[in-house]
Design a protein around this motif. Structure first.
Motif: not given
Length: 265
Positions: A45-73
């Motif tokens: 489904p072409v509409a599946l492409g819309w999901l990339i909009g949450v990817v940068p934020g999700a990756v940043a949240i996951a990586l921030s766990r090692r950089e001061g914590g998710i809550a702080a970020f």
């Protein structure tokens, strides 16, 4: 100018952020682009492409766990202690860009583009706002502060080019693009506009309180303008207006921009 500072943490390489943000997003959009442009029946489904909009934020949240914590970020990235001018600018400036084709029409006699106003524009704004937060948590709140070591213009230019290239497979998800090669003029026009717009978004983030809320509001408005005016990315008057705004910011806030070198978390 309202800002929020937190205890300094060791700055890590952005390589994991780029790697995961591109890998996940392109794993979704490249197959869809191939399906659309090469007429390959993959059943995606072409509409599946819309999901990339949450990817940068999700990756940043996951990586921030090692950089001061998710809550702080998230506290830093989503605080509301931004100056009033930043909220007003982020909300209204994107829509003011619609004046540029009108002004061009008045000056040259060129026909006005057909604009699609209506209640659906508000619905699109809300949808775009969700995805804008998904992007801005990653691009501006997580990556940009780590890219300011050589100054605002160097960091913002690098981020703009990366952000631009990240979008390319998503552009080719559109059935209105006439093939990979034939669609290059559209892609080039899009590239110029989005790189210029990135300077405004980065400036708004850094001078507007360093909260993802401000660039997300601008980003959602910018995308809504492209919904109201479907040919906005190809409209030279819109791109020119953005370029003029970047020049005004560069001149009017020269001293402030020259000081934008330090990370905020």
């Amino acid at each position: 100018m309202a800002t929020m500072t937190m205890p300094a943490t060791p700055q890590r390489s952005l390589t994991p952020f780029w790697t995961w943000t591109f890998a996940i997003a392109w794993a979704i959009t490249v197959p869809i682009a191939w399906q659309v442009q090469a007429k390959a029946p993959l059943g995606l489904p072409v509409a599946l492409g819309w999901l990339i909009g949450v990817v940068p934020g999700a990756v940043a949240i996951a990586l921030s766990r090692r950089e001061g914590g998710i809550a702080a970020f998230l506290r830093q990235a989503l605080h509301l202690r931004a100056p009033a001018w930043a909220f007003v600018t982020a909300l209204l400036l994107p829509f003011a860009l619609l004046l540029s084709p009108w002004a061009w029409s008045q000056l040259t006699g060129a026909p006005m583009p057909k604009l699609h106003f209506g209640p659906q524009a508000l619905v699109f704004y809300v949808v775009w706002l969700v995805f804008a937060f998904g992007e801005e948590l990653g691009w501006r709140a997580y990556a940009l502060p780590k890219m300011l070591g050589r100054g605002f213009w160097t960091g913002a230019t690098a981020l703009g080019l990366i952000w631009c290239v990240w979008h390319y497979p998503k552009l080719y998800n559109s059935p209105y693009l006439p093939g990979f090669v034939e669609g290059l003029p559209f892609v080039l026009k899009f590239s110029l506009q989005i790189v210029l717009a990135n300077y405004l978004i980065c400036w708004l983030y850094l001078r507007g309180g360093r909260t993802a809320v401000i660039p997300a509001l601008f980003h959602a408005g910018f995308n809504t303008v492209a919904t109201v005016h479907p040919m906005a990315a190809l409209d030279g008057s819109v791109t020119a207006a953005i370029g003029v705004l970047v020049a005004i910011v560069a001149i009017a806030d020269r001293r402030g921009i020259s000081a934008l070198r330090t990370a905020s978390f």
